[in-house]
Design a protein around this motif. Structure first.
Motif, PDB file in Angstrom:
ATOM      1  N   ASP A 241       0.857  -1.187   0.000  1.00 44.24           N
ATOM      2  CA  ASP A 241       0.000   0.000   0.000  1.00 44.24           C
ATOM      3  C   ASP A 241       0.896   1.241   0.000  1.00 44.24           C
ATOM      4  OD1 ASP A 241      -1.617   2.171   0.668  1.00 44.24           O
ATOM      5  OD2 ASP A 241      -2.934   0.971   1.932  1.00 44.24           O
ATOM      6  N   SER A 242       0.845   2.029  -1.068  1.00 48.67           N
ATOM      7  CA  SER A 242       1.760   3.164  -1.206  1.00 48.67           C
ATOM      8  C   SER A 242       1.582   4.201  -0.109  1.00 48.67           C
ATOM      9  CB  SER A 242       1.569   3.829  -2.570  1.00 48.67           C
ATOM     10  OG  SER A 242       2.111   3.053  -3.591  1.00 48.67           O
ATOM     11  N   LEU A 243       0.357   4.542   0.241  1.00 51.98           N
ATOM     12  CA  LEU A 243       0.135   5.598   1.224  1.00 51.98           C
ATOM     13  C   LEU A 243       0.489   5.137   2.634  1.00 51.98           C
ATOM     14  CD1 LEU A 243      -3.187   7.255  -0.030  1.00 51.98           C
ATOM     15  CD2 LEU A 243      -0.828   7.971  -0.435  1.00 51.98           C
ATOM     16  N   ARG A 244       0.124   3.909   2.993  1.00 50.55           N
ATOM     17  CA  ARG A 244       0.390   3.418   4.351  1.00 50.55           C
ATOM     18  C   ARG A 244       1.769   2.779   4.499  1.00 50.55           C
ATOM     19  NH1 ARG A 244      -5.132   1.913   3.857  1.00 50.55           N
ATOM     20  NH2 ARG A 244      -6.475   2.770   5.497  1.00 50.55           N
ATOM     21  N   ASP A 245       2.281   2.196   3.426  1.00 50.23           N
ATOM     22  CA  ASP A 245       3.530   1.434   3.512  1.00 50.23           C
ATOM     23  C   ASP A 245       4.360   1.715   2.263  1.00 50.23           C
ATOM     24  OD1 ASP A 245       5.501  -0.339   4.196  1.00 50.23           O
ATOM     25  OD2 ASP A 245       4.345  -2.147   3.743  1.00 50.23           O
ATOM     26  N   ASP A 246       4.948   2.879   2.220  1.00 45.37           N
ATOM     27  CA  ASP A 246       5.684   3.347   1.048  1.00 45.37           C
ATOM     28  C   ASP A 246       6.951   2.515   0.852  1.00 45.37           C
ATOM     29  OD1 ASP A 246       6.811   4.717  -1.013  1.00 45.37           O
ATOM     30  OD2 ASP A 246       6.865   6.666  -0.012  1.00 45.37           O
ATOM     31  N   ALA A 247       6.987   1.743  -0.236  1.00 45.16           N
ATOM     32  CA  ALA A 247       8.143   0.881  -0.499  1.00 45.16           C
ATOM     33  C   ALA A 247       9.362   1.675  -0.937  1.00 45.16           C
ATOM     34  CB  ALA A 247       7.786  -0.142  -1.580  1.00 45.16           C
ATOM     35  N   PHE A 248       9.171   2.914  -1.368  1.00 42.70           N
ATOM     36  CA  PHE A 248      10.280   3.725  -1.865  1.00 42.70           C
ATOM     37  C   PHE A 248      10.437   4.992  -1.038  1.00 42.70           C
ATOM     38  CE2 PHE A 248       8.360   1.431  -5.487  1.00 42.70           C
ATOM     39  CZ  PHE A 248       9.413   0.572  -5.759  1.00 42.70           C
ATOM     40  N   ALA A 249      10.209   4.875   0.247  1.00 44.45           N
ATOM     41  CA  ALA A 249      10.353   6.026   1.148  1.00 44.45           C
ATOM     42  C   ALA A 249      11.768   6.591   1.032  1.00 44.45           C
ATOM     43  CB  ALA A 249      10.067   5.594   2.580  1.00 44.45           C
ATOM     44  N   GLY A 250      11.837   7.899   0.845  1.00 45.46           N
ATOM     45  CA  GLY A 250      13.139   8.550   0.712  1.00 45.46           C
ATOM     46  C   GLY A 250      13.679   8.555  -0.703  1.00 45.46           C
ATOM     47  N   LYS A 251      13.032   7.844  -1.614  1.00 41.96           N
ATOM     48  CA  LYS A 251      13.481   7.781  -2.995  1.00 41.96           C
ATOM     49  C   LYS A 251      12.870   8.924  -3.789  1.00 41.96           C
ATOM     50  CE  LYS A 251      15.415   6.051  -6.663  1.00 41.96           C
ATOM     51  NZ  LYS A 251      16.876   5.994  -6.802  1.00 41.96           N
ATOM     52  N   GLN A 252      13.685   9.680  -4.513  1.00 44.23           N
ATOM     53  CA  GLN A 252      13.198  10.738  -5.385  1.00 44.23           C
ATOM     54  C   GLN A 252      13.522  10.394  -6.833  1.00 44.23           C
ATOM     55  OE1 GLN A 252      14.930  14.399  -3.651  1.00 44.23           O
ATOM     56  NE2 GLN A 252      12.839  14.932  -3.034  1.00 44.23           N
ATOM     57  N   VAL A 253      12.561  10.676  -7.728  1.00 45.99           N
ATOM     58  CA  VAL A 253      12.685  10.298  -9.132  1.00 45.99           C
ATOM     59  C   VAL A 253      12.518  11.532 -10.016  1.00 45.99           C
ATOM     60  CG1 VAL A 253      11.874   7.942  -8.744  1.00 45.99           C
ATOM     61  CG2 VAL A 253      10.217   9.758  -9.247  1.00 45.99           C
ATOM     62  N   ASP A 254      12.808  11.350 -11.294  1.00 46.25           N
ATOM     63  CA  ASP A 254      12.690  12.463 -12.242  1.00 46.25           C
ATOM     64  C   ASP A 254      11.241  12.783 -12.577  1.00 46.25           C
ATOM     65  OD1 ASP A 254      15.513  12.712 -12.533  1.00 46.25           O
ATOM     66  OD2 ASP A 254      15.504  11.011 -13.907  1.00 46.25           O
ATOM     67  N   ALA A 255      10.398  11.754 -12.592  1.00 50.80           N
ATOM     68  CA  ALA A 255       9.010  11.973 -13.004  1.00 50.80           C
ATOM     69  C   ALA A 255       8.101  10.935 -12.359  1.00 50.80           C
ATOM     70  CB  ALA A 255       8.870  11.913 -14.522  1.00 50.80           C
ATOM     71  N   VAL A 256       6.834  11.308 -12.220  1.00 54.92           N
ATOM     72  CA  VAL A 256       5.810  10.412 -11.670  1.00 54.92           C
ATOM     73  C   VAL A 256       4.609  10.427 -12.605  1.00 54.92           C
ATOM     74  CG1 VAL A 256       4.217   9.964  -9.758  1.00 54.92           C
ATOM     75  CG2 VAL A 256       6.535  10.782  -9.277  1.00 54.92           C
ATOM     76  N   VAL A 257       4.070   9.251 -12.887  1.00 52.85           N
ATOM     77  CA  VAL A 257       2.781   9.121 -13.570  1.00 52.85           C
ATOM     78  C   VAL A 257       1.872   8.316 -12.657  1.00 52.85           C
ATOM     79  CG1 VAL A 257       3.595   9.334 -15.950  1.00 52.85           C
ATOM     80  CG2 VAL A 257       3.680   7.111 -14.827  1.00 52.85           C
ATOM     81  N   CYS A 258       0.608   8.684 -12.607  1.00 57.68           N
ATOM     82  CA  CYS A 258      -0.261   8.006 -11.643  1.00 57.68           C
ATOM     83  C   CYS A 258      -1.726   8.159 -12.023  1.00 57.68           C
ATOM     84  CB  CYS A 258      -0.022   8.573 -10.233  1.00 57.68           C
ATOM     85  SG  CYS A 258      -0.894   7.681  -8.924  1.00 57.68           S
ATOM     86  N   ASN A 259      -2.459   7.062 -11.938  1.00 56.24           N
ATOM     87  CA  ASN A 259      -3.914   7.055 -12.052  1.00 56.24           C
ATOM     88  C   ASN A 259      -4.430   6.414 -10.775  1.00 56.24           C
ATOM     89  OD1 ASN A 259      -6.595   6.893 -12.702  1.00 56.24           O
ATOM     90  ND2 ASN A 259      -6.333   5.574 -14.485  1.00 56.24           N
ATOM     91  N   PRO A 260      -4.545   7.194  -9.683  1.00 48.74           N
ATOM     92  CA  PRO A 260      -4.864   6.627  -8.375  1.00 48.74           C
ATOM     93  C   PRO A 260      -6.328   6.218  -8.273  1.00 48.74           C
ATOM     94  CG  PRO A 260      -4.846   9.009  -8.227  1.00 48.74           C
ATOM     95  CD  PRO A 260      -4.428   8.665  -9.637  1.00 48.74           C
ATOM     96  N   PRO A 261      -6.669   5.411  -7.269  1.00 54.43           N
ATOM     97  CA  PRO A 261      -8.081   5.071  -7.050  1.00 54.43           C
ATOM     98  C   PRO A 261      -8.862   6.301  -6.613  1.00 54.43           C
ATOM     99  CG  PRO A 261      -6.710   4.248  -5.252  1.00 54.43           C
ATOM    100  CD  PRO A 261      -5.771   4.751  -6.295  1.00 54.43           C
ATOM    101  N   PHE A 262     -10.038   6.497  -7.201  1.00 52.86           N
ATOM    102  CA  PHE A 262     -10.868   7.655  -6.883  1.00 52.86           C
ATOM    103  C   PHE A 262     -11.815   7.329  -5.724  1.00 52.86           C
ATOM    104  CE2 PHE A 262     -10.890   9.494 -11.509  1.00 52.86           C
ATOM    105  CZ  PHE A 262      -9.527   9.683 -11.413  1.00 52.86           C
ATOM    106  N   GLY A 263     -11.994   8.295  -4.847  1.00 59.20           N
ATOM    107  CA  GLY A 263     -13.036   8.204  -3.831  1.00 59.20           C
ATOM    108  C   GLY A 263     -12.812   7.167  -2.749  1.00 59.20           C
TER     109      GLY A 263
END
Length: 643
Positions: A241-263
């Motif tokens: 779970d990205s919000l509760r258990d971020d697997a890449f905590a502290g990692k910064q990237v050049d770009a992000v693409v995302c289609n998150p779950p709505f509502g």
């Protein structure tokens, strides 16, 4: 375990190249049509072997490719709810074959092959999150290996993955390919993250060298990893779970693409209330999308970009105005794009695309935000975004896009909805005013078409466009989905051209697979619910994406008659497919059975109405421009009051 391949009615329609209604008719009309061997009463399955024998006996042509035969066997060999896990495991097998081709023969000679396969795959493909399913049938494994050898592991898995998405289209919320390609084209960099990667549609589309993905669903994470790795990408995918258990905590990237779950109200509001990611404010419980926005920004390097799909309501919802205001003041929110209906499967509303930027220390904050309405034409977004990035202070003012001053957005509502701010700005001084005046004089009075009352109510005998196509009365064609319309020497009729009733504005250099329009063709959109069907008058232009072309035999079907009834079908919703994609199923559109002379008489009536509609729209637009130009000219001194 049953290994005989089975097919659904939709599968039979595809291999026989007919509509699903034809399969339904076969079941009713022919007593010897194969009986269901499984499935449910509403979605039965049939033996592929029996169906093939029946089609041969009836003399009907059909094609079952090696990939389709394997796919039907896969679907028949296990629980449909575990189909995704099985497909992911097959992908891992293909990855194993790609990485260790010499070890496959040794493995097949081992009597313990089936029992050991998940263990072997876990060791051979440690970069795919497990666990792996058992494939069960040795003959199926050999068929899969042969399929991967013949087609190539990546192409073979793409085929099976496409079939899986098609079979579970109502369960999987997959970003449409054209939207994924658009989002991928708007960001750049070597390292790219998708924190809600689903089955990897966005990550497969981007061009980054190192891909990071996280997905709460384990099956989706495995499919994403396999899809990326088979295509030679360096992918690190986590099933958490990205919000509760971020697997890449502290990692910064050049770009992000995302289609998150709505509502999703259970996103972790209570336990994450003091999370350091909320730089722009604590997301309200009912605004999970603003949590995803800040999560994406948190993972960006200074100067990095993000393209995030958002529900349109998030642009103006009162509870999120403070965060939107902070994003604007910091220069983090750079553009908002309205997307077509169907861009977010599972949602009844057309979504927006937010383009964000992580400000660097000391970076100047632009004074404007780009607003674009791309509900009709996605191809304009890329050039507009690139022009804005080069010079955010340059004024852009067109009917479907404009730059809006940030200070004008920071009112009580902080509404960043493009449709609220896209107001046509009319300019041009006395020459434009004079042109509008003369054109209005030419149009007045409008030629109002007359229709007389019918002596009696007519009851038409109806058929469908699909039946007409099978009878050879009309041919249905579509352009390649990935067709480029922004460069080349072949003029292309785009979706927006058809909706606005103008000539071609696109161009392409790719002639392979292009559909060339001929005079008398009827063109209509397939993705948006615009009640438009136009008869082509000029031969030689290529048909653009998201359009369908109907080419009638003019001796049996009048083009104007067809265009009129297609438009009626679209307006009434009779041609709408029963999916959330807003795709129009033109084969279901009903057309009356009338002699060609009667068709032409009706066609002339439709033509008069269409010409009147075009003139009325032009009159309305010119009248609005005339008034605006008059006021502006009087105020700025370019016009004088008439004595």
């Amino acid at each position: 375990m049953r290994t005989d391949a089975t097919v659904t009615a939709a599968d039979i329609a595809r291999i026989a190249d007919v509509g699903r209604a034809a399969v339904s008719n076969w079941r009713k009309r022919y007593e010897d049509f194969p009986q269901p061997v499984g499935g449910t009463s509403s979605s039965p399955t049939f033996s592929l072997h029996q169906v093939e024998n029946w089609l041969r006996k009836q003399g009907k042509t059909f094609t079952v490719s090696a990939g389709d035969r394997i796919w039907q066997t896969i679907r028949s060999s296990g629980d449909d709810l575990r189909l995704g896990d099985m497909v992911a495991t097959i992908g891992c097998l293909f990855l194993f074959l790609q990485r260790h081709p010499q070890d496959w023969q040794r493995l097949t000679e081992d009597a313990d092959t089936l029992r050991r396969l998940p263990e072997v795959l876990g060791q051979a493909v440690p970069d795919v999150p497990g666990p792996f399913s058992e494939l069960g049938d040795p003959s199926l494994m050999r068929s899969l290996a042969a399929f991967a050898r013949d087609e190539g592991p990546a192409a073979a898995f793409d085929f099976l993955c496409d079939r899986y998405i098609e079979a579970h289209s109502r369960r999987l919320l997959v970003t449409p390919e054209e939207i994924a390609n658009l989002m991928a084209s708007l960001v750049e960099g070597e390292t790219i993250l998708d924190p809600a990667c689903g089955i990897g549609t966005l990550l497969v589309a981007v061009k980054g060298c190192v891909l990071y993905g996280q997905e709460i669903n384990g099956t989706g994470a495995r499919l994403t990893a396999v899809r990326a790795l088979l295509h030679g990408r360096d992918a690190r995918i986590a099933a958490r779970d990205s919000l509760r258990d971020d697997a890449f905590a502290g990692k910064q990237v050049d770009a992000v693409v995302c289609n998150p779950p709505f509502g999703d109200r259970a996103w972790g509001y209570e336990e994450l209330s003091s999370d350091p990611r909320w730089e722009y404010g604590l997301p309200p419980r009912g605004e999970p999308e603003l949590a995803w926005v800040q999560h994406c920004l948190w993972h960006l390097k200074p100067g990095g970009q993000a393209a995030i799909m958002m529900p349109s309501i998030a642009a103006g919802r009162r509870s999120g105005r403070r965060i939107r205001a902070n994003l604007l003041r910091a220069g983090a929110l750079r553009a908002v794009v309205s997307l077509p209906h169907g861009a977010a499967p599972g949602s009844s509303m057309a979504p927006d695309l937010w383009l964000l930027h992580r400000p660097a220390a000391g970076e100047r904050v632009p004074s404007t935000v780009l607003m674009v309405d791309a509900a009709i034409d996605l191809s304009r977004v890329g050039p507009l975004w690139q022009a804005y990035r080069k010079n955010p202070e340059a004024e852009i003012s067109e009917p479907d896009c404009r730059t809006v001053r940030t200070i004008d957005l920071l009112d009580d509502e902080v509404d960043v909805s493009p449709t609220r701010h896209l107001v046509i700005k009319v300019s041009g001084g006395d020459e434009a005013f004079a042109y509008a005046r003369e054109r209005i004089r030419e149009l007045m009075p409008l030629d109002l078409p007359t229709l007389r009352a019918a002596p009696r109510l007519r009851q038409f005998s109806m058929t469908t466009l699909g039946e007409l196509a099978k009878a050879g009365v009309v041919t249905l064609l579509q352009a390649p989905l990935k067709m480029s319309v922004d460069q080349g020497d072949v003029p292309v009729l785009t979706l927006r051209d058809v909706v606005l009733g103008r000539g071609p504005t696109g161009c392409t250099a790719d002639r392979s697979g292009a559909v060339i329009c001929e005079a008398g063709d009827v063109v209509t959109p397939v993705l948006v619910n615009e009640p438009v069907a136009r008869v082509i008058e000029q031969t030689g232009n290529a048909l653009g994406p998201q359009l369908c072309l109907c080419r009638p035999d003019p001796e049996r079907l009048d083009p104007l008659f067809l265009a009129g009834f297609l438009r009626v079908a679209r307006m009434s919703g009779l041609a709408r497919a029963s999916t959330v994609s807003s795709r129009i199923d033109l084969r279901k559109a009903q057309v009356p059975r009338l002699p060609i002379e009667e068709q032409r008489r009706y066609g002339l009536g439709f033509q008069r109405l269409m010409k009147f509609e075009s003139a009325a729209r032009e009159m309305a637009s010119l009248s609005d421009a005339y008034v605006r130009l008059g006021f502006a000219g009087l105020v700025d001194g370019m016009l004088d009051p008439d004595e």
